[in-house]
Design an enzyme around this catalytic site. Structure first.
Site, PDB file in Angstrom:
ATOM      1  N   HIS A  72       5.971   5.004  -6.633  1.00  0.00           N
ATOM      2  CA  HIS A  72       4.853   5.952  -6.674  1.00  0.00           C
ATOM      3  C   HIS A  72       5.155   7.321  -5.942  1.00  0.00           C
ATOM      4  CE1 HIS A  72       0.796   7.644  -5.790  1.00  0.00           C
ATOM      5  NE2 HIS A  72       0.242   6.897  -6.811  1.00  0.00           N
ATOM      6  N   ASP A  74       5.240  -0.933   0.206  1.00  0.00           N
ATOM      7  CA  ASP A  74       4.003  -0.135  -0.340  1.00  0.00           C
ATOM      8  C   ASP A  74       3.292  -1.458  -0.923  1.00  0.00           C
ATOM      9  OD1 ASP A  74       2.236   0.852  -2.003  1.00  0.00           O
ATOM     10  OD2 ASP A  74       3.555   2.354  -2.722  1.00  0.00           O
ATOM     11  N   GLN A  81      -0.365  -1.601  -4.714  1.00  0.00           N
ATOM     12  CA  GLN A  81      -0.809  -2.359  -6.007  1.00  0.00           C
ATOM     13  C   GLN A  81      -0.815  -4.027  -5.944  1.00  0.00           C
ATOM     14  OE1 GLN A  81      -2.738  -1.635  -8.879  1.00  0.00           O
ATOM     15  NE2 GLN A  81      -1.528   0.437  -8.289  1.00  0.00           N
ATOM     16  N   LYS A  90      -8.385   0.010  -3.749  1.00  0.00           N
ATOM     17  CA  LYS A  90      -7.984  -0.961  -4.837  1.00  0.00           C
ATOM     18  C   LYS A  90      -8.043  -2.466  -4.495  1.00  0.00           C
ATOM     19  CE  LYS A  90      -4.146   2.238  -5.596  1.00  0.00           C
ATOM     20  NZ  LYS A  90      -4.225   3.041  -6.859  1.00  0.00           N
ATOM     21  N   CYS A 130       1.671   9.091 -11.450  1.00  0.00           N
ATOM     22  CA  CYS A 130       2.112   9.217 -10.358  1.00  0.00           C
ATOM     23  C   CYS A 130       3.517   8.634 -10.164  1.00  0.00           C
ATOM     24  CB  CYS A 130       1.229   9.140  -9.182  1.00  0.00           C
ATOM     25  SG  CYS A 130      -0.090  10.220  -9.241  1.00  0.00           S
TER      26      CYS A 130
END
Lengths: 415, 146
Positions: free
Chosen positions: A132, A209, A212, A235, A373
């Site tokens: 991202h 990261d 997600q 999220k 993104c």
């Protein structure tokens, strides 16, 4: 806590769980809402909405240092959320969890604080081809500032990282490997434990990261041996504007503050300021208190439902959806990794994602269209944009059917 | 409502755009690009004695964008530059207000359905803003409607 009791029913009762999400009970353009945009933001259960309202209606006060009752209550609720995050990520210490605005700020915190102190000209930072923008740009900025070089782990046409190429990129100049756990554009689950192990073997650190990943698969920062792990509250069915940065205690202790201000200090004179201990050293200013409390409620909720149960249900939906969409003539799935979670990204020959998105919306189906993104990912697959349906545990097989039917109708409307 | 947006005219021009070709003898040209959705074009105009003798474009994008570029280039031919800008003005009004769809719009009226889809106005106006830049010449950045 009736909203939570419904979450512990077994086996996985999606219809019962859906009752907890007020947003889902509505029609859009006269059709029942089919919300397939949870990778952008997940919907919020009553438990989260109520926790935030309760804070504002009953406990509202600024946290820390207040001796009055409300301040003590709000401090306790806020710090309780940190302990829930510790359980959620299985970190060793509560002090290893820093409240941030979201994953983006977490990456920026590390690239600024750790990066400026530890990265010099000639050093190298490794990211992957499926990051991202938020896990690319902060590192690019650091490289520009320090004269370090950015290296990129390539991927194959399924959207899987080429681990042998990654091995070749690692060298004694590598300082940091910053990779996503699950790709937001492709759904790929990366082998982050192996990525971290290899980074450590080369003497580098690893930041994962988890924006997600956190809502979809089990995360254990100790088992992964991650140096830094970041995720966003919104999220994980929590509110926007709040997230968590996990960092190993020794690393966080060795890093300079990110921002200066209130709460991050022990004492201030014009001659000398003494910084506060962890985690407050990195939390300057009045934080997003309501957000933190909302995040705590969200993590509670998700843990009650069970991350393993969530993963199993979503995997079944993903397999079902992959099959359903694959049967649509002219449809090409973007991202076909063997290890995947929650994302069905696709293009249809002759149709533009924005047209598809508009037509699906008229059927009550919410999907996202665009570059997500992740422009380098779009460039790799030679598409300007994709249509992305993303799943959460409150989605149903009937909604997948609605999507497949919707896409077929879309083709009729547009051609 | 969908039929208003994706009517036969829009689908025809969206899938089979007219004037989609480069123009080696163009007197002015300009790029247009909407970053988030990827709609992009280069617009070509051949202007002689203030009359637009020819108009064409190359580019890729959604149906609304493509139909608008196709219908626009058709409409501009034979118009003075002032007339072209005036048509843009009234076309923009067609998309963003409740003005009645008058006969003067001709085929452009087919894009009138966009007014019920405000997020798509940027798709329908990209080619037009690019045209304005081409006529003005010297815009530093590609036209964008985002």
């Amino acid at each position: 806590m009736s909203t939570l009791s419904s979450a512990v029913t077994a086996p996985f009762d999606v219809e019962k769980l859906r009752e907890d999400f007020p947003v889902l009970k509505q029609t859009i353009h006269g059709k029942p809402l089919v919300y397939l945009d949870s990778a952008a933001t997940a919907q919020k259960p009553h438990a989260v909405i109520d926790a935030i309202r309760r804070f504002h209606e009953v406990d509202c006060a600024n946290i820390h240092r207040g001796v009055h009752e409300l301040s003590q209550r709000s401090t306790a609720a806020y710090e309780e959320a940190r302990i829930k995050a510790k359980r959620f990520l299985n970190s060793r210490y509560t002090d290893e969890l820093i409240f941030v605005r979201g994953t983006t700020e977490a990456v920026n915190l590390v690239s600024s604080s750790w990066g400026r102190k530890n990265v010099k000209s000639g050093d190298e930072i490794i990211v992957s081809a499926m990051e991202h923008h938020s896990n690319i740009v902060p590192w690019q900025m650091l490289c520009e500032e320090t004269g370090a070089a950015l290296r990129v782990i390539p991927m194959n046409e399924h959207g899987e990282l080429l681990m042998e190429e990654y091995a070749k990129l690692l060298n004694p100049r590598t300082r940091m490997v910053a990779v996503t756990h699950v790709s937001n554009a492709l759904g790929t689950i990366n082998p982050v434990a192996e990525i971290i192990r290899m980074a450590h073997a080369a003497g580098a650190l690893a930041l994962i990261d988890g924006a997600q990943a956190a809502p979809h698969i089990k995360v254990d920062v100790q088992a992964l041996d991650a140096d830094f792990y970041a995720f966003s509250g919104h999220k994980v069915v929590g509110p926007t504007g709040i997230g968590i940065l996990y960092g190993k205690l020794a690393l966080l202790n060795s890093m300079p503050p990110y921002q200066g201000g209130g709460d991050m200090i022990k004492s201030v004179t014009f001659e000398k300021t003494i910084y506060n201990d962890l985690p407050y050293k990195f939390e300057a200013g009045t934080p997003n208190i309501a957000g933190g409390i909302g995040l705590g409620a969200a993590l509670d909720y998700v843990m009650r439902v069970g991350v393993d149960q969530i993963a199993a249900h979503e995997h079944a939906l993903l397999v079902y959806g992959t099959e359903a969409l694959s049967q649509i003539p002219g449809l090409r799935l973007i991202g076909t990794a063997r290890e995947k979670a929650s994302v069905l990204s696709f293009v249809i020959e002759g149709l533009h994602p924005h047209d598809i998105g508009t037509v699906l919306d008229q059927m009550g189906i919410a999907v996202r269209t665009g570059h997500h993104c992740a422009q380098p990912v779009m460039d790799f697959f030679k598409v300007a944009a994709t249509t992305r349906a993303s799943l959460a545990f409150y989605n149903t097989f009937a909604e997948i059917d609605a999507l497949a039917t919707g896409i077929r109708k879309t083709k009729e409307v547009l051609t | 409502m969908l039929d208003d947006l994706y009517n036969e005219m829009v689908k025809d021009h969206g899938s089979h755009p007219r004037n989609k070709r480069p123009m080696p003898d163009a007197t002015c040209q300009a790029p247009g690009f909407n970053r988030t959705c990827g709609d992009s074009l280069v617009l070509y105009l051949k202007v002689e004695n203030d009359i637009i003798k020819d108009a064409s474009f190359v580019g890729e994008g959604c149906q609304i964008f493509t139909a608008s570029a196709s219908l626009m280039t058709d409409r501009l031919k034979g118009k003075t530059t002032a007339e072209a800008l005036a048509i843009f003005e009234s076309f923009h009004e067609l998309l963003t207000s409740d003005v009645p769809v008058a006969a003067e719009f001709g085929k452009l009226a087919a894009l009138g359905g966009v007014r019920k889809f405000p997020v798509r106005v940027k798709c329908a106006t990209l080619a037009w803003h690019t045209m304005k830049n081409a006529l003005a010449e010297g815009a530093a950045e590609p036209a964008s409607t985002e």
